[in-house]
Design an enzyme around this catalytic site. Structure first.
Site, PDB file in Angstrom:
ATOM      1  CE  LYS A 121      -4.310  -1.989   1.444  1.00 29.25           C
ATOM      2  NZ  LYS A 121      -3.921  -3.421   1.634  1.00 29.25           N
ATOM      3  CG  ASP A 122       4.258   1.774   2.597  1.00 28.57           C
ATOM      4  OD1 ASP A 122       3.428   2.440   3.238  1.00 28.57           O
ATOM      5  OD2 ASP A 122       5.039   0.952   3.122  1.00 28.57           O
TER       6      ASP A 122
END
Ligand SMILES: *Cc1c(COP(=O)(O)O)cnc(C)c1O
Length: 478
Positions: A121-122
């Site tokens: 998700k980063d």
């Protein structure tokens, strides 16, 4: 580039207009009017680009309302070896998303978990943080992001928004329900604009508070409440980049086809793969992997989409895939039904009323094979066996979600092309299951040794909507 709603009743909008919002006003999801088509010449030129350069090339096709010099600067600032600093021994940190072959020419991992919170998700959220700050400054606005998390999404949002001007984050988490590592990751942040609220209840209680606050239209407008959930178009757009980067890393020429296997929950990650394929990237197959929560596997096997209730949603050892309905799935179905918003609106009328839909007997199902999907599911026992086998055979430790992807990829048999499995998190985030599988602790990046002992900044509160609103008012006005 203009954006339209999958349900057809929202005005067309530019990228920056939909960046800070959620659903389209008609309840649909935003998608680009058309998918940019990548020529052979472009594909050849892109092969040698760095991650940041490639991100700029791809995103500039979707973002036409930010000056190119500014967009370039945002990409350069986001995709650095310093931000994605948890590359493993043997990786080139400059790659940002290195490819690691398990079986040369056959099976590889695309490492997407080298960012600050050790999960894929980063990859999108870090860009979102910089985009938010940029657009808010241009418009002289502020936003207060309110969310509920049981782990991955909340920490990725906090690490993306920390220290960003014009942004505050109020993140609700279930008190005492996250692992010590997850708590330390979130609660040890000391930034003035990050507020952790541990709610004495379950995740659903935290989620209900977020819904209640967001449904108070007057409060929402006055306190500029926003979200960064997985339906955000900018997150999907940012994820398209690593399919191209992974393709170039895993192939020698643009005549080759490969498959990507994607551990899936809300269909955000694999939706980006679908769009990359629609743009002309030679993706032969998209392998969709679920855990015991197999609503998506069921659709691709049977043509029936049947979202589940809470009672039917399993708590598993790949928790970030524990979903009952897939919030981004509507984007794919829009393409599947020939981009006819009336059809999508009719199908989701059923879904939004708690029902299901069945595409059997419709012409839409006949189109499905042309989209290249195959699917499968993985259970806890299969997850453990895969973690063990990958460790024994290749000396590589994988997390529980990535293990689901590998298990399903291998269950598909020989696809006649290399399969690249998207690594969605590092094993240290799911230590308990790693110990169950391998009888040893997962590897932990040196920088994160002892984070559990750092001072923590968290407010413990009852699941009381008014009290939480009061807390927000106090921080915003105070
Ligand atoms: C969010 C998440 C997923 C699921 O991704 P979707 O985009 O929701 O399909 C898989 N694995 C991990 C580790 C995640 O955090």
């Amino acid at each position: 580039m203009k954006y339209l709603s999958t349900r057809g009743h929202a005005a067309k909008a530019e990228f920056c207009d939909i960046l800070l919002g959620g659903l389209a006003p008609d309840g649909g999801l935003y998608l680009p009017e058309t998918y940019p088509q990548i020529s052979r010449e472009e594909l050849a030129r892109w092969r040698s680009l760095s991650y940041a350069e490639l991100a700029f090339e791809i995103l500039s096709k979707f973002i036409t309302d930010i000056p190119v010099v500014d967009l370039k600067a945002l990409c350069d600032k986001t995709y650095t070896a310093e931000v994605y600093r948890f590359a493993r021994p043997g990786d080139d940190p400059a790659d940002i998303t290195p490819v690691r072959w398990l079986e040369p020419g056959k099976l590889a991992l695309l490492e997407l978990s080298n960012g600050p919170t050790l999960a894929f998700k980063d990859m999108a959220m870090q860009l979102l943080g910089n985009l938010f700050e940029y657009v808010l400054a241009k418009r002289g606005q502020e936003i207060n992001i309110l969310g509920a998390t049981s782990g991955d999404t909340g920490s990725a949002a906090e690490y993306a928004m920390r220290g960003k001007h014009g942004v505050r984050v109020f993140m609700l988490s279930p008190h005492g329900k996250m692992s010590a590592f997850q708590r330390a990751q979130m609660y040890s942040l000391q930034d003035d604009n990050i507020f952790n609220i541990a709610v004495t209840g379950m995740f659903d209680d935290a989620q209900d508070i977020v819904k209640a606050v967001s449904n108070d239209a007057a409060f929402k407008a006055q306190y500029r409440i926003g979200a960064v959930n997985s339906i955000n178009w900018a997150r999907v757009a940012a994820q398209i980049v690593y399919y191209f980067k992974g393709y170039f890393a895993a192939t020698r020429s643009n005549d080759e086809e490969i498959a990507f296997a994607v551990p899936s929950g809300n269909f955000g990650n694999i939706c980006a793969g679908h769009i990359a394929r629609q743009m002309g990237l030679p993706i032969g197959r998209l392998v969709l992997a679920t855990n015991e929560n197999d609503v998506l596997d069921e659709f691709f096997r049977t043509g029936v989409y049947r979202p589940r209730g809470t009672a039917e949603t399993h708590v598993t050892s790949s928790p970030s895939m524990d979903i009952s309905k897939a919030s981004n799935f509507e984007r794919f179905v829009f393409d599947l039904v020939g981009r006819d918003p009336a059809v999508v609106a009719a199908l989701w009328k059923e879904v939004d009323a708690g029902g299901a839909f069945d595409l059997n007997g419709t012409p839409h199902l006949a189109n499905l094979p042309s989209f290249g999907f195959v699917s499968g599911r993985s259970t806890h026992a299969e997850r453990l066996a895969t973690i063990r086998r990958v460790w024994e055979d290749y000396g590589v430790m994988v997390d529980t979600h990535t293990a689901d992807g590998i298990k399903v990829a291998q269950a598909c048999g020989d696809l006649g092309m290399p399969v690249v499995v998207l690594e969605t998190a590092l094993p240290v985030k799911f230590a308990e299951t790693i110990r169950e599988a391998l009888d040893q602790d997962p590897e932990r990046p040196q920088e994160l040794e002892g984070i559990e002992a750092l001072p923590q900044r968290v407010e413990v509160m009852a699941p009381d909507v008014e009290a939480i609103k009061h807390f927000i008012v106090d921080k915003v006005d105070g």
